[in-house]
Every structure is written in C-alpha cells, then in structure tokens.
Design an enzyme around this catalytic site. Structure first.
Site, PDB file in Angstrom:
ATOM      1  N   GLN A   1     -10.400 -20.935   0.233  1.00 44.79           N
ATOM      2  CA  GLN A   1      -9.450 -20.278   1.113  1.00 44.79           C
ATOM      3  C   GLN A   1      -8.986 -21.499   2.192  1.00 44.79           C
ATOM      4  O   GLN A   1      -7.469 -21.432   2.433  1.00 44.79           O
ATOM      5  CB  GLN A   1      -9.799 -19.219   1.814  1.00 44.79           C
ATOM      6  CG  GLN A   1      -9.924 -17.978   0.914  1.00 44.79           C
ATOM      7  CD  GLN A   1      -9.008 -17.605   0.164  1.00 44.79           C
ATOM      8  OE1 GLN A   1      -7.725 -17.410   0.672  1.00 44.79           O
ATOM      9  NE2 GLN A   1      -9.039 -17.671  -1.034  1.00 44.79           N
TER      10      GLN A   1
ATOM     11  N   GLU B   1      15.560  24.232  22.781  1.00 41.76           N
ATOM     12  CA  GLU B   1      15.881  23.169  23.146  1.00 41.76           C
ATOM     13  C   GLU B   1      17.314  23.202  23.453  1.00 41.76           C
ATOM     14  O   GLU B   1      18.024  22.113  23.507  1.00 41.76           O
ATOM     15  CB  GLU B   1      15.603  22.551  21.714  1.00 41.76           C
ATOM     16  CG  GLU B   1      14.324  22.154  21.426  1.00 41.76           C
ATOM     17  CD  GLU B   1      14.088  21.371  20.083  1.00 41.76           C
ATOM     18  OE1 GLU B   1      15.305  21.158  19.252  1.00 41.76           O
ATOM     19  OE2 GLU B   1      13.008  21.165  19.551  1.00 41.76           O
TER      20      GLU B   1
ATOM     21  N   TYR C   1      10.540 -13.767  -2.471  1.00 37.19           N
ATOM     22  CA  TYR C   1      10.351 -15.131  -2.090  1.00 37.19           C
ATOM     23  C   TYR C   1       9.040 -15.636  -2.703  1.00 37.19           C
ATOM     24  O   TYR C   1       7.999 -15.309  -2.780  1.00 37.19           O
ATOM     25  CB  TYR C   1      10.169 -15.427  -0.619  1.00 37.19           C
ATOM     26  CG  TYR C   1      10.349 -16.868  -0.375  1.00 37.19           C
ATOM     27  CD1 TYR C   1      11.350 -17.315  -0.013  1.00 37.19           C
ATOM     28  CD2 TYR C   1       9.311 -17.633  -0.042  1.00 37.19           C
ATOM     29  CE1 TYR C   1      11.962 -18.888   0.149  1.00 37.19           C
ATOM     30  CE2 TYR C   1       9.451 -19.016   0.216  1.00 37.19           C
ATOM     31  CZ  TYR C   1      10.591 -19.507   0.193  1.00 37.19           C
ATOM     32  OH  TYR C   1      10.657 -20.911   0.455  1.00 37.19           O
TER      33      TYR C   1
ATOM     34  N   ASP D   1      -6.856 -13.647  -6.054  1.00 37.95           N
ATOM     35  CA  ASP D   1      -5.614 -14.370  -5.934  1.00 37.95           C
ATOM     36  C   ASP D   1      -4.852 -14.549  -6.997  1.00 37.95           C
ATOM     37  O   ASP D   1      -3.407 -14.736  -7.171  1.00 37.95           O
ATOM     38  CB  ASP D   1      -6.148 -15.906  -5.354  1.00 37.95           C
ATOM     39  CG  ASP D   1      -6.533 -15.874  -3.948  1.00 37.95           C
ATOM     40  OD1 ASP D   1      -6.361 -15.032  -3.314  1.00 37.95           O
ATOM     41  OD2 ASP D   1      -7.235 -16.972  -3.557  1.00 37.95           O
TER      42      ASP D   1
ATOM     43  N   HIS E   1      22.062  25.991  16.004  1.00 32.60           N
ATOM     44  CA  HIS E   1      20.897  25.819  14.814  1.00 32.60           C
ATOM     45  C   HIS E   1      20.487  27.437  14.773  1.00 32.60           C
ATOM     46  O   HIS E   1      20.071  27.867  13.591  1.00 32.60           O
ATOM     47  CB  HIS E   1      19.688  25.213  15.579  1.00 32.60           C
ATOM     48  CG  HIS E   1      19.745  23.437  15.195  1.00 32.60           C
ATOM     49  ND1 HIS E   1      20.886  22.920  15.901  1.00 32.60           N
ATOM     50  CD2 HIS E   1      19.208  22.697  14.439  1.00 32.60           C
ATOM     51  CE1 HIS E   1      20.958  21.548  15.565  1.00 32.60           C
ATOM     52  NE2 HIS E   1      19.899  21.490  14.527  1.00 32.60           N
TER      53      HIS E   1
ATOM     54  N   HIS F   1      -6.110 -23.534   0.920  1.00 35.82           N
ATOM     55  CA  HIS F   1      -4.516 -23.229   0.947  1.00 35.82           C
ATOM     56  C   HIS F   1      -3.738 -23.994   1.848  1.00 35.82           C
ATOM     57  O   HIS F   1      -2.706 -24.203   1.674  1.00 35.82           O
ATOM     58  CB  HIS F   1      -4.609 -21.665   1.320  1.00 35.82           C
ATOM     59  CG  HIS F   1      -4.817 -20.831   0.124  1.00 35.82           C
ATOM     60  ND1 HIS F   1      -3.805 -20.810  -0.712  1.00 35.82           N
ATOM     61  CD2 HIS F   1      -5.564 -19.851   0.026  1.00 35.82           C
ATOM     62  CE1 HIS F   1      -4.015 -19.942  -1.590  1.00 35.82           C
ATOM     63  NE2 HIS F   1      -5.292 -19.379  -1.218  1.00 35.82           N
TER      64      HIS F   1
ATOM     65  N   GLN G   1      16.868 -20.583   4.955  1.00 35.10           N
ATOM     66  CA  GLN G   1      18.254 -20.128   4.380  1.00 35.10           C
ATOM     67  C   GLN G   1      18.198 -19.034   3.168  1.00 35.10           C
ATOM     68  O   GLN G   1      18.977 -18.573   2.633  1.00 35.10           O
ATOM     69  CB  GLN G   1      18.923 -21.410   3.950  1.00 35.10           C
ATOM     70  CG  GLN G   1      17.947 -22.466   3.184  1.00 35.10           C
ATOM     71  CD  GLN G   1      17.078 -23.390   3.612  1.00 35.10           C
ATOM     72  OE1 GLN G   1      16.685 -23.052   4.776  1.00 35.10           O
ATOM     73  NE2 GLN G   1      16.890 -24.624   2.955  1.00 35.10           N
TER      74      GLN G   1
ATOM     75  N   ASN H   1       6.227 -20.149   4.425  1.00 34.68           N
ATOM     76  CA  ASN H   1       5.677 -20.875   5.589  1.00 34.68           C
ATOM     77  C   ASN H   1       6.067 -19.964   6.962  1.00 34.68           C
ATOM     78  O   ASN H   1       6.853 -19.067   6.741  1.00 34.68           O
ATOM     79  CB  ASN H   1       6.051 -22.166   5.515  1.00 34.68           C
ATOM     80  CG  ASN H   1       7.564 -22.418   5.368  1.00 34.68           C
ATOM     81  OD1 ASN H   1       8.485 -21.763   5.918  1.00 34.68           O
ATOM     82  ND2 ASN H   1       8.109 -23.424   4.937  1.00 34.68           N
TER      83      ASN H   1
ATOM     84  N   GLU I   1      -7.648 -10.836   6.243  1.00 28.33           N
ATOM     85  CA  GLU I   1      -6.685 -10.434   4.979  1.00 28.33           C
ATOM     86  C   GLU I   1      -7.698 -10.381   3.767  1.00 28.33           C
ATOM     87  O   GLU I   1      -7.312  -9.349   2.883  1.00 28.33           O
ATOM     88  CB  GLU I   1      -5.792 -11.765   4.975  1.00 28.33           C
ATOM     89  CG  GLU I   1      -4.932 -11.973   3.442  1.00 28.33           C
ATOM     90  CD  GLU I   1      -4.488 -13.140   3.662  1.00 28.33           C
ATOM     91  OE1 GLU I   1      -3.369 -13.344   2.529  1.00 28.33           O
ATOM     92  OE2 GLU I   1      -4.904 -14.252   3.914  1.00 28.33           O
ATOM     93  N   HIS I   2      -8.601 -11.235   3.718  1.00 25.77           N
ATOM     94  CA  HIS I   2      -9.807 -11.279   2.456  1.00 25.77           C
ATOM     95  C   HIS I   2     -10.991 -10.817   3.161  1.00 25.77           C
ATOM     96  O   HIS I   2     -11.514 -11.679   3.905  1.00 25.77           O
ATOM     97  CB  HIS I   2      -9.716 -12.544   1.659  1.00 25.77           C
ATOM     98  CG  HIS I   2      -8.351 -13.032   1.139  1.00 25.77           C
ATOM     99  ND1 HIS I   2      -7.626 -13.948   1.836  1.00 25.77           N
ATOM    100  CD2 HIS I   2      -7.891 -12.608  -0.011  1.00 25.77           C
ATOM    101  CE1 HIS I   2      -6.406 -14.216   1.046  1.00 25.77           C
ATOM    102  NE2 HIS I   2      -6.496 -13.345   0.110  1.00 25.77           N
TER     103      HIS I   2
END
Length: 425
Positions: A254, A411, A126, A357, A416, A257, A186, A209, A323-324
C-alpha cells in the site's frame, strides 16, 4: 519503521494518525478557477488546461474508438493482460450483481406500501492514468454503474502522447459508453457541467489526486459525487500468530501507491512488532519503488504501534476507520465483530489486500481519512435512487385520518387536514 507504544502517543501524534489530510483544502481556490474556465469556455478551456498541466496537445476529446481499438488489438495478440482484465471484470461483476436490491411491496392494515429502485440516467467515472496504467480503476468504476442499469457511462482519463492501451482496453471491457481524454480538475469540471464535446452527467465517481478530489468537492451540489477520497490507507491488526513477512508485505504494497499513503500495523505482541519493522525495512529496500515507499513509511501518519492489550488495539483500529483493514489473528471473526468502522476488511493470512485491489470482486474505491465512520465504498447502490410507493384504500385512510388532521392543524396547515376530510364528505 519505528515501533511506538499507543499509550505514549502525544496529542499531536494522535492527530497525525486520525486527521489524515489529503491536501484537498489547499487546492480548492486554484480548482475553483479551473472550473469557472471550463464552465465559461468549454472545450477551449479543456484543451488549454490540458496543454498547461499535462503538456499534451489534444485534438478530439472523445477517444471511444481508441479504447475499442486497444481492446481489439490486445485480443488479436492473445495478450495475457486482456485475459487478466476479463477474469477480474467477471469477478467484480458477479460481486456487484449480488448487491442489486429488489423492489418490494407489503400491506400494512390496508396501506399498501413499498419501495422501488431505479438507476440514475448517466454517470461519469474518473480513471487516473495518462502514461500510467490503472485498468483496475476502470473496472471498479464502470462495472457497478452498468450492473445498476445506468444508461450512459462516460469515462474521463488523463491524456498522454499514447494513453496506456491496457487502461483503454479495460475501459472498453467494463462497458463504458464514451471515453474522453481529459484529466485533473478540468476533467471533473467537464463531466459536471458539460462542454461542446463532453456531455454533463448526473453523478461523478472514481479516485484521483488532490486536484481531482478538490474539483469533486467544488462541483458537489451541482452534480452528485461518490465521496472525497485521499491517498491509500491500510491498518493491519495482528496477534502473535501472524507472519511478520506477510504483514510487512501488505504494508509495503500500500505504501507503493503514493508517498502520502498511510500504513499502520497494530499488535499487542512485542516480538511481532519488532519483526514486522525489520521485515518492512528489508522489503522496502528490495522494491523498485523504494523512494515512494520510504516516503510513505516515514510519514507521521504511518507506523507500527504496540498496544497493551488486544482490546486497546481494537479501540485504536475502530477510531482509525481504515480504508483497508487487514485482520491477521487466530480469532479474526471475533475481532471483526468488535469493529464497525472500515472500508473493506481482509481476514486471514491469504487475504492479500492486493487481491481486493484487482480481482477478488469487492470494490476498491473506498472511503479514506476516517470516512468509513460515515459511509461505505463504491457499490451498485451508488448508482441507484429509490422511490417509495403507497396506496391507501378508504378504510386505511380512515384509520389514520384523525392522526393526520390533528398533526396538520398542530402545524398550522389546515389545507392538509381538509384534503383528508374532503374524501369522507
């Protein structure tokens, strides 16, 4: 920005810093309806929702040829923006090639054991946009997938009367195989479940977003995703040697943004804290996006914090899990050694976060909202899966036979145990 003492933060203040909400949960119910429509109605739903949310009537969803054409036109015009895209792409590709793991096999007392890595078959990236231009997000999403060897990489990006040609050129330069003009929830639904025009993929990555993020949260399980990322974040950890103008510049960058971005500076130096606050105010006033920047700076999740010591500053930084993370200090390596929670780290006064970035090489799709405590950012490994391989000879199986049969019978899985015994009859 006001300067506050870490020691004086109330429980509510601390929650604002550490529980940064991207608003995903509030969008989940509406997104669920969008996804159901796309799954049921396919292209018809995609076009109707695009008209409703983006106010654009789309014909062909597939715009792969448009991306190639945009790249060709920039190339013919000798456009410096294409040169910048190519240089950034080369740096991103070189860094992600270093991340490719090697298959390995070793012998352990007759047991030949190993691990091999293979790419997933398809991935969806995306790329935010529409009328805006985010060529960097195209590079950061597509290139690691192609480096990993993903056979088919599809990009979806929001439509517009004219999608920004720089974004389209970057998508083509990065190596995307297919490009679709569909955005929002969508777009994620189309990639996750497929439509008449859009092929479903194995994994979806990329920032967006809260509607995009909520859609990824809803589709997770039916399709793999990278992670749920919220608005941009930065924490600058600085000592008295830091230049307040440069600290402020990274904070303002930042904040630019998103009005929901979180920007924080932490220092134990009284003078630096006050100087950064003044510099932030001055730089924000001179910015073209002052309104957005002011909204981010005024958020409860943003601020300049004064610690009683650098140890307290480090503890706050570790809990914040930015994040940064920018460390501007005389002994930045020593401070870094004490911090494990960060998406991407920038050391020293010349390591501008903006370089990461766009063009330094490491990926800018990174965990937010404390996610760095649990996982890392987008990488080549994001698009790989691993298999273990084992070969045992008779002696090696004999060596572990008693262990296997004892545990299997403990078990209650006698078959087995018997599957091992039969090999020695």
């Amino acid at each position: 920005m006001n300067v506050r003492e870490i020691a004086d933060l109330s429980p509510d203040d601390r929650r604002a810093f550490f529980d940064r909400d991207a608003g995903v949960e509030s969008a989940r119910e509406d997104v669920r309806e969008i996804i159901d429509r796309v799954r049921t109605e396919g292209d018809v739903a995609v076009r109707d929702l695009t008209s409703e949310f983006d106010d654009v009537e789309v014909g062909n969803l597939d715009i792969t040829d448009d991306a190639a054409r945009a790249h060709e036109e920039l190339d013919e015009a000798d456009d410096e923006r294409l040169d910048a895209i190519r240089e950034a792409a080369a740096n991103v590709r070189e860094f992600h090639e270093r991340q490719l793991p090697e298959d390995w096999t070793e012998e352990f007392d007759g047991r030949e054991l190993g691990r091999r890595f293979r790419p997933i078959d398809s991935a969806g990236v995306y790329v935010p946009g529409g009328e805006a231009a985010y060529p960097s997000s195209a590079l950061m999403g597509v290139i690691p997938a192609k480096v990993a060897g993903v056979d088919h990489v599809a990009v979806t990006t929001p439509p517009a009367e004219e999608i920004n040609p720089v974004t389209l050129a970057a998508i083509h330069e990065a190596g995307a195989d297919t490009v679709y003009q569909v955005g929002g929830a969508q777009g994620i639904a189309a990639l996750a479940y497929g439509t008449e025009s859009v092929n479903a993929v194995d994994k979806i990555v990329g920032p967006g977003n809260r509607w995009v993020t909520a859609a990824k949260a809803e589709a997770r399980g039916d399709v793999e995703i990278d992670f749920l990322a919220g608005p941009s974040e930065i924490l600058v950890l600085a000592d008295e040697t830091a230049d307040p103008e440069l600290v402020a510049a990274d904070l303002v960058a930042q904040a630019e943004h998103d009005a929901n971005a979180s920007v924080v500076a932490v220092t134990a130096d009284d003078g630096l804290a006050e100087d950064v606050a003044a510099a932030v105010d001055e730089q924000a006033a001179a910015s073209e996006r002052e309104e957005t920047i002011r909204a981010a700076l005024d958020s409860e999740a943003s601020g300049i914090l004064r610690a009683r010591s650098m140890s307290e500053a480090v503890l706050f930084t570790e809990e914040y899990a930015a994040e940064h993370l920018s460390i501007v200090a005389e002994d930045d390596e020593s401070l870094l050694d004490r911090i494990t929670n960060a998406g991407s780290v920038f050391l020293g006064p010349y390591s501008a976060v903006a370089a990461g970035d766009y063009a330094a090489g490491p990926n800018h799709v990174l965990p937010t909202n404390g996610g760095a405590k649990r996982y890392g950012g987008l990488s080549t490994e994001t698009f790989l899966r691993s298999s273990t391989v084992q070969r045992l000879d008779r002696d090696a199986l004999d060596d572990v036979a008693d262990t296997v049969t004892t545990l299997a019978e403990a078990e209650g899985l006698s078959a087995h145990a018997e599957s091992v015994r039969k090999r020695f009859e």
